[in-house]
Design an enzyme around this catalytic site. Structure first.
Site, PDB file in Angstrom:
ATOM      1  N   HIS A  53       0.835  -1.201   0.000  1.00 44.49           N
ATOM      2  CA  HIS A  53       0.000   0.000   0.000  1.00 44.49           C
ATOM      3  C   HIS A  53       0.874   1.258   0.000  1.00 44.49           C
ATOM      4  O   HIS A  53       0.552   2.254  -0.665  1.00 44.49           O
ATOM      5  CB  HIS A  53      -0.910   0.028   1.228  1.00 44.49           C
ATOM      6  CG  HIS A  53      -1.857  -1.123   1.319  1.00 44.49           C
ATOM      7  ND1 HIS A  53      -1.696  -2.134   2.247  1.00 44.49           N
ATOM      8  CD2 HIS A  53      -2.967  -1.431   0.613  1.00 44.49           C
ATOM      9  CE1 HIS A  53      -2.677  -3.007   2.114  1.00 44.49           C
ATOM     10  NE2 HIS A  53      -3.463  -2.611   1.130  1.00 44.49           N
ATOM     11  N   GLY A 163      -2.664  -2.004  -7.051  1.00 50.57           N
ATOM     12  CA  GLY A 163      -1.505  -2.876  -7.127  1.00 50.57           C
ATOM     13  C   GLY A 163      -1.677  -3.993  -8.147  1.00 50.57           C
ATOM     14  O   GLY A 163      -2.773  -4.521  -8.340  1.00 50.57           O
ATOM     15  N   LYS A 165      -0.626  -6.948  -7.810  1.00 58.06           N
ATOM     16  CA  LYS A 165      -0.870  -8.246  -7.184  1.00 58.06           C
ATOM     17  C   LYS A 165      -2.311  -8.686  -7.422  1.00 58.06           C
ATOM     18  O   LYS A 165      -2.573  -9.866  -7.641  1.00 58.06           O
ATOM     19  CB  LYS A 165      -0.573  -8.209  -5.681  1.00 58.06           C
ATOM     20  CG  LYS A 165      -0.741  -9.583  -4.996  1.00 58.06           C
ATOM     21  CD  LYS A 165      -0.313  -9.534  -3.559  1.00 58.06           C
ATOM     22  CE  LYS A 165      -1.318  -8.826  -2.689  1.00 58.06           C
ATOM     23  NZ  LYS A 165      -2.587  -9.607  -2.557  1.00 58.06           N
TER      24      LYS A 165
END
Length: 295
Positions: A53, A163, A165
């Site tokens: 983050h 992100g 991910k």
């Protein structure tokens, strides 16, 4: 507007971070910034913030005059048997991290602020949400698209940061912004990993010591797939088989999926070529973790 409780500001910081608990507070502050001609970036999060983050917030601070980070554990993206109640929370620590990075405001609403008792309007996406995480979590992306759309309407950012991910989520949000003609730039940021390779995730805190070691099989599988592609392998079935075998060698691992899909449509492909995404979801004990690599 309420200022952050016990703010911890980096030395030399001139801006005092604020916390907004209501939509009205956010809109009033953003309206004031707009009158000054300032640009606004948004980093949507569910809290329990970590280095992944932080990388999004750093990028946002670099590219915008003001940055809003939302800390909202969105109930609509959790299924009935998922980990909403157990999801880790530490709002004071989240505030300290945001403040130290130069975030201008944290938006921390209660669910009742975001969803009226008779709420019945949803943003749903077809095709892109039918595979990968969407296949095993049937209502997940409906909740994601809905809450992100609401945050975009509340904050009206110039840019929003997500992100890599959560690669499927990033692709879905980009498509949603395109399809609904939202005037927002979506910025994707690279996966942040632990020193041993495990992708940063709030859910990593669920793992005990033995499971934490076992979880390395995810990144090992990802690195194996990347290596095969770099060495010239393009057959998706062969890459999937090698990655699957590596995961299955770990007794504590249980595969949800190992897939190679088109990076734009999220549909399966036979050949690993740009744009392509190799994505995995694996249970380590009771904890579901994800990872991926892209071409």
């Amino acid at each position: 507007m309420a200022e952050c409780l016990a703010p911890v500001r980096a030395k030399g910081m001139e801006k005092i971070m604020k916390i907004a608990y209501t939509i009205k507070e956010v809109r009033e502050q953003v309206k004031a910034w707009r009158k000054e001609g300032l640009t606004v970036g948004l980093v949507p999060t569910m809290g329990y913030l970590h280095e992944g983050h932080a990388s999004l917030m750093k990028k946002a601070v670099e590219e915008n005059d003001r940055v809003v980070t939302s800390v909202f554990l969105n109930p609509t993206q959790f299924g009935p048997s998922e980990d909403l109640e157990a999801y880790p929370r530490d709002f004071e620590q989240d505030c300290r991290l945001c403040d130290s990075l130069g975030v201008s405001m944290v938006f921390h609403p209660e669910p009742e602020e975001m969803y009226a008792p008779d709420f019945c309007t949803w943003v749903n996406m077809e095709v892109l949400s039918s595979t990968l995480c969407g296949k095993s979590r049937s209502t997940h992306f409906r909740g994601v698209c809905t809450v992100v759309s609401k945050l975009f309407n509340i904050v009206t950012p110039d840019r929003a940061y997500f992100g890599q991910k959560d690669a499927q989520q990033l692709a879905i949000i980009r498509r949603m912004v395109r399809d609904l003609n939202m005037d927002i730039e979506i910025v994707g940021c690279p996966i942040v990993r632990e020193e041993d390779g495990l992708a940063k995730s709030s859910r990593n805190t669920y793992l005990n010591e033995e499971e934490r070691k076992a979880a390395l099989v995810l990144s090992q599988s990802i690195f194996l797939g990347e290596k095969m592609v770099k060495e010239g392998e393009t057959d998706a079935a062969k890459i999937k088989a090698a990655m699957t075998a590596r995961i299955e060698s770990e007794p504590l691992a249980r595969i949800d999926y190992v897939e190679i899909v088109d990076g734009l449509s999220m549909q399966p492909v036979d050949t690993m070529q740009s744009p392509a995404l190799a994505a995995i979801a694996v249970y380590i004990g009771k904890t579901r973790l994800i990872d991926n690599f892209i071409i």
